[in-house]
Design an enzyme around this catalytic site. Structure first.
Site, mmCIF file in Angstrom:
data_model
loop_
_atom_site.group_PDB
_atom_site.id
_atom_site.type_symbol
_atom_site.label_atom_id
_atom_site.label_comp_id
_atom_site.label_asym_id
_atom_site.label_seq_id
_atom_site.Cartn_x
_atom_site.Cartn_y
_atom_site.Cartn_z
ATOM 1 N N GLY A 90 0.804 -1.225 0.000
ATOM 2 C CA GLY A 90 0.000 0.000 0.000
ATOM 3 C C GLY A 90 0.832 1.267 0.000
ATOM 4 N N VAL A 237 -0.739 -22.772 1.063
ATOM 5 C CA VAL A 237 0.318 -22.930 2.072
ATOM 6 C C VAL A 237 -0.080 -24.149 2.881
ATOM 7 C CG1 VAL A 237 1.420 -21.915 4.111
ATOM 8 C CG2 VAL A 237 0.633 -20.411 2.261
ATOM 9 N N HIS A 477 -8.897 2.198 4.686
ATOM 10 C CA HIS A 477 -8.334 1.731 5.950
ATOM 11 C C HIS A 477 -9.088 0.525 6.481
ATOM 12 C CE1 HIS A 477 -7.031 6.175 6.372
ATOM 13 N NE2 HIS A 477 -6.142 5.472 5.701
HETATM 14 C C1 LIG Z 1 -5.296 5.475 -1.802
HETATM 15 C C2 LIG Z 1 -4.824 5.050 -0.442
HETATM 16 C C3 LIG Z 1 -4.259 5.989 0.413
HETATM 17 C C4 LIG Z 1 -3.827 5.606 1.684
HETATM 18 N N1 LIG Z 1 -3.211 6.535 2.481
HETATM 19 C C5 LIG Z 1 -2.762 6.170 3.699
HETATM 20 C C6 LIG Z 1 -2.058 7.089 4.503
HETATM 21 O O1 LIG Z 1 -1.822 8.226 4.126
HETATM 22 N N2 LIG Z 1 -1.617 6.666 5.705
HETATM 23 C C7 LIG Z 1 -1.832 5.388 6.158
HETATM 24 O O2 LIG Z 1 -1.434 5.078 7.273
HETATM 25 N N3 LIG Z 1 -2.474 4.498 5.388
HETATM 26 C C8 LIG Z 1 -2.937 4.855 4.178
HETATM 27 N N4 LIG Z 1 -3.568 3.929 3.386
HETATM 28 C C9 LIG Z 1 -3.767 2.575 3.922
HETATM 29 C C10 LIG Z 1 -2.482 1.759 3.826
HETATM 30 O O3 LIG Z 1 -2.067 1.664 2.483
HETATM 31 C C11 LIG Z 1 -2.729 0.367 4.404
HETATM 32 O O4 LIG Z 1 -3.297 0.487 5.687
HETATM 33 C C12 LIG Z 1 -1.421 -0.406 4.510
HETATM 34 O O5 LIG Z 1 -0.784 -0.473 3.269
HETATM 35 C C13 LIG Z 1 -1.695 -1.807 5.039
HETATM 36 O O6 LIG Z 1 -0.458 -2.445 5.244
HETATM 37 P P1 LIG Z 1 -0.348 -4.017 5.265
HETATM 38 O O7 LIG Z 1 1.017 -4.363 5.711
HETATM 39 O O8 LIG Z 1 -1.493 -4.545 6.046
HETATM 40 O O9 LIG Z 1 -0.573 -4.528 3.767
HETATM 41 P P2 LIG Z 1 -0.362 -3.840 2.355
HETATM 42 O O10 LIG Z 1 0.528 -2.666 2.455
HETATM 43 O O11 LIG Z 1 -1.707 -3.642 1.762
HETATM 44 O O12 LIG Z 1 0.421 -4.962 1.552
HETATM 45 C C14 LIG Z 1 -0.125 -6.217 1.274
HETATM 46 C C15 LIG Z 1 0.516 -6.742 0.008
HETATM 47 O O13 LIG Z 1 0.224 -8.122 -0.106
HETATM 48 C C16 LIG Z 1 0.031 -8.450 -1.465
HETATM 49 N N5 LIG Z 1 -0.780 -9.666 -1.538
HETATM 50 C C17 LIG Z 1 -2.074 -9.842 -1.187
HETATM 51 N N6 LIG Z 1 -2.454 -11.122 -1.380
HETATM 52 C C18 LIG Z 1 -1.373 -11.773 -1.868
HETATM 53 C C19 LIG Z 1 -1.136 -13.114 -2.272
HETATM 54 N N7 LIG Z 1 -2.093 -14.051 -2.193
HETATM 55 N N8 LIG Z 1 0.084 -13.439 -2.768
HETATM 56 C C20 LIG Z 1 1.058 -12.501 -2.841
HETATM 57 N N9 LIG Z 1 0.893 -11.212 -2.469
HETATM 58 C C21 LIG Z 1 -0.305 -10.849 -1.976
HETATM 59 C C22 LIG Z 1 -0.695 -7.239 -2.024
HETATM 60 O O14 LIG Z 1 -0.512 -7.155 -3.419
HETATM 61 C C23 LIG Z 1 -0.021 -6.094 -1.264
HETATM 62 O O15 LIG Z 1 1.040 -5.540 -2.000
HETATM 63 C C24 LIG Z 1 -3.986 4.277 2.105
HETATM 64 C C25 LIG Z 1 -4.536 3.319 1.249
HETATM 65 C C26 LIG Z 1 -4.947 3.703 -0.021
HETATM 66 C C27 LIG Z 1 -5.526 2.659 -0.929
#
Ligand SMILES: Cc1cc2nc3c(=O)[nH]c(=O)nc-3n(C[C@H](O)[C@H](O)[C@H](O)COP(=O)(O)OP(=O)(O)OC[C@H]3O[C@@H](n4cnc5c(N)ncnc54)[C@H](O)[C@@H]3O)c2cc1C
Ligand code: SF4
Length: 551
Positions: A90, A237, A477
């Site tokens: 993200g 998995v 979020h």
């Molecule tokens: C437009 C937008 C703006 C945002 N702005 C903010 C902000 O300013 N501040 C903030 O705190 N948060 C923001 N967010 C939210 C933030 O992006 C997420 O809360 C954060 O990225 C979540 O982190 P994570 O580690 O849970 O997973 P993510 O960062 O979502 O990463 C998960 C990854 O796993 C991969 N994946 C999923 N399933 C599989 C699979 N089966 N096999 C392989 N890979 C897989 C996905 O492709 C993804 O790249 C925003 C989100 C968006 C969409």
């Protein structure tokens, strides 16, 4: 020192390269493990990001339709969920707002009392902030100044603040767009370029000024030997060698996520697995693996307590505005309208007008047919009274330059449930569906604030069309679904993020959050992943027998 066990392809396989995944990859590789990161999305370079919002094939992620971007929208009955999909998760599409959650979050939800959170977390927030280069925003654009002025008029001016962000800004007096050797990691990181205030953070930073994970955590992990597999989706998995609990390691099956015809199935083995596929991605994968019998012991609490931060998106448009409202960083400032209601000024870059198709006149009232009726009535009245002005207002052209989005978040308790069910119109396979009470799309204080904002700007207040027509809020979020808890009866992982029922299996992403944060979640996800990784022994010390403890 690294382990070198020829029996396994890797020591750890990390699924997903977002915040939780990138932290896990770096900390594990530093501890001497051989690490693979499997990522469904593509790898991006600054100049490969879309130039404007009409370039949807480089923006949206729907590989079956040829859209291979980094931004995904998933439609559920209770919310439209926006999330990132790329090497760097993200962070590639996020607005880089990095705020620590208030202490009171540790007193609500299933994680309460499992650790001395208030004492433990500050050090992890500090490490996360240093790694993500968090700093106060110094670039206030016209939309931020309008937010401040509106707050002053509304009596909440004292709560105005400049956001804390992960953006490399020029110092006072320095010109933007200057490239310098790594300013963050003593030369171990990549060269960086200073922010130009183009407002494009959510469409991918074309200057390399946003501190995305591929420029910090993940970059350093790869430098230290982590192998990243982009455009690769994990589909299975399962524990190896006939064991039920993963004590003999895991087999991870993958396919190519962007191929139309040949999906190139592949199998990799590892001793441990970290699920970091985001709240939605991890829930979806675990539901599937539970269904097909690969991981049947996953807690039945999977999918419970999913939260969306109670958000409402409103805004204002000022046709013919003298200022360019797209200037600044994506989220430059915020304000607290009351104790629970937090509004941020958000923008897209000049030319990203496509989203204008989703905005319409601000419409009050309880959701449902009455609100739709009021919206139609207001629209007709406005068209009859001011036809040109109204058409100008709803036309997408010039939208990003003339509009400010006001993102309203409420820290009120409320949650959904995600289930794995067959849809009546598609009974052939199961899919994620949302259940529970409706999430509120109408926040009266937010509408009132948007109206004042528009008045001061000389424009018109706006609502999101899907919120009015379908009563479905949009949220970036989505958190929870695999909550930290004291036992599998209450959650999916323990407070070290170890999955109940399995050995050497962890979840490090937004799915483990057990309370509504009321602020953007990425810094908390990063800090929690730092904490979880701090409990894993170094490679020479591990006995590969890490198991969740029920309190
Ligand atoms: C437009 C937008 C703006 C945002 N702005 C903010 C902000 O300013 N501040 C903030 O705190 N948060 C923001 N967010 C939210 C933030 O992006 C997420 O809360 C954060 O990225 C979540 O982190 P994570 O580690 O849970 O997973 P993510 O960062 O979502 O990463 C998960 C990854 O796993 C991969 N994946 C999923 N399933 C599989 C699979 N089966 N096999 C392989 N890979 C897989 C996905 O492709 C993804 O790249 C925003 C989100 C968006 C969409
Ligand atoms: S405002 Fe523009 S240059 Fe600055 S971080 Fe965002 S996208 Fe990059």
């Amino acid at each position: 020192m690294t382990t070198d066990d020829p029996q396994f392809d890797f020591d750890f396989i990390v699924i997903g390269s977002g915040f939780g995944g990138s932290v896990s990859a770096l900390r594990l590789v530093e501890k001497g493990y051989r690490v693979a990161v499997i990522e469904m999305g593509r790898r991006w370079a600054p100049l490969s990001f879309p130039r404007n919002g009409w370039s949807i094939h480089r923006w949206f992620w729907r590989p079956r339709f040829g859209l291979r971007g980094f931004f995904n929208m998933r439609f559920f009955r209770h919310a439209t969920i926006f999330h990132g999909c790329a090497v760097g998760g993200g962070s590639i599409t996020y607005a880089a707002t990095l705020l620590a959650a208030p202490d009171k979050i540790w007193e609500a939800g299933s994680w309460t009392g499992l650790a001395n959170w208030k004492v433990e977390m500050p050090q992890h927030y500090e490490t996360a902030s240093r790694m993500l280069g968090v700093t106060q925003n110094r670039i206030l654009g016209p939309a931020d100044l309008l937010l401040k002025k509106t707050g002053e008029t509304a009596g909440s001016g004292q709560s105005f603040y400049c956001t804390h962000v992960g953006i490399f800004q020029p110092r006072e007096g320095e010109s933007p767009n200057q490239t310098v050797p790594d300013p963050f990691f003593g030369g171990a990181g990549p060269p960086r370029t200073t922010c130009t205030a183009c407002g494009g953070c959510m469409m991918g930073c074309r200057y390399g000024a946003k501190n995305t994970l591929d420029l910090n955590y993940l970059y350093l992990a790869e430098e230290r030997g982590a192998a990243v597999f982009p455009e690769t989706k994990v589909v299975d998995v399962k524990p190896l060698a006939g064991t039920n609990d993963g004590s003999a390691g895991y087999e991870v099956s993958t396919i190519n996520s962007t191929a139309w015809l040949r999906s190139k199935p592949r199998k990799l083995t590892s001793r441990g697995v970290v699920f970091s596929a985001s709240s939605l991605g991890t829930m979806e994968l675990l539901f599937r693996l539970k269904e097909i019998g690969s991981l049947p012991a996953i807690s039945t609490r999977l999918g419970k307590h999913v939260r969306t931060n109670s958000e409402s998106i409103i805004g204002a448009r000022v046709p013919g505005c003298a200022d360019d409202l797209s200037q600044g960083i994506a989220i430059g400032s915020g304000i607290y309208v009351d104790e629970y209601t937090h509004i941020e000024a958000v923008r897209y870059p000049n030319g990203a007008d496509l989203l204008g198709l989703l905005t319409t006149f601000l419409t009050d009232g309880r959701p449902g047919p009455q609100r739709i009726g009021l919206w139609i009535k207001n629209g007709i009245r406005s068209l009859l009274r001011h036809p040109f002005k109204t058409l100008r207002l709803i036309s997408p052209w010039g939208w990003a330059r003339e509009a400010t989005i006001l993102l309203c978040m409420q820290a009120l308790e409320g949650h959904l449930e995600m289930r794995w069910e067959r849809l009546w119109f598609w009974p052939f396979s199961r899919t994620l569906v949302s259940r529970g009470d409706k999430v509120q799309t109408y926040i009266p204080q937010a509408n009132e604030f948007a109206r004042k904002f528009a008045q001061l700007a000389g424009g018109t207040a706006m609502s999101m069309l899907p919120e009015i027509l379908f009563d479905i809020p949009g949220t970036a979020h989505c958190i929870g679904g695999c909550a930290i808890a004291d036992s599998p009866d209450r959650g999916v992982v323990d407070h070290h993020h170890r999955v109940f029922g399995y050995r050497n299996m962890y979840i490090c992403d937004g799915s483990v959050l057990a309370a509504n944060l009321g602020v953007n979640p990425s810094l908390t996800i990063t800090a929690l992943a730092e904490r979880a990784m701090s409990f894993i022994p170094t490679a020479p010390q591990t006995d590969w027998n890490d198991v969740a403890s029920a309190a």
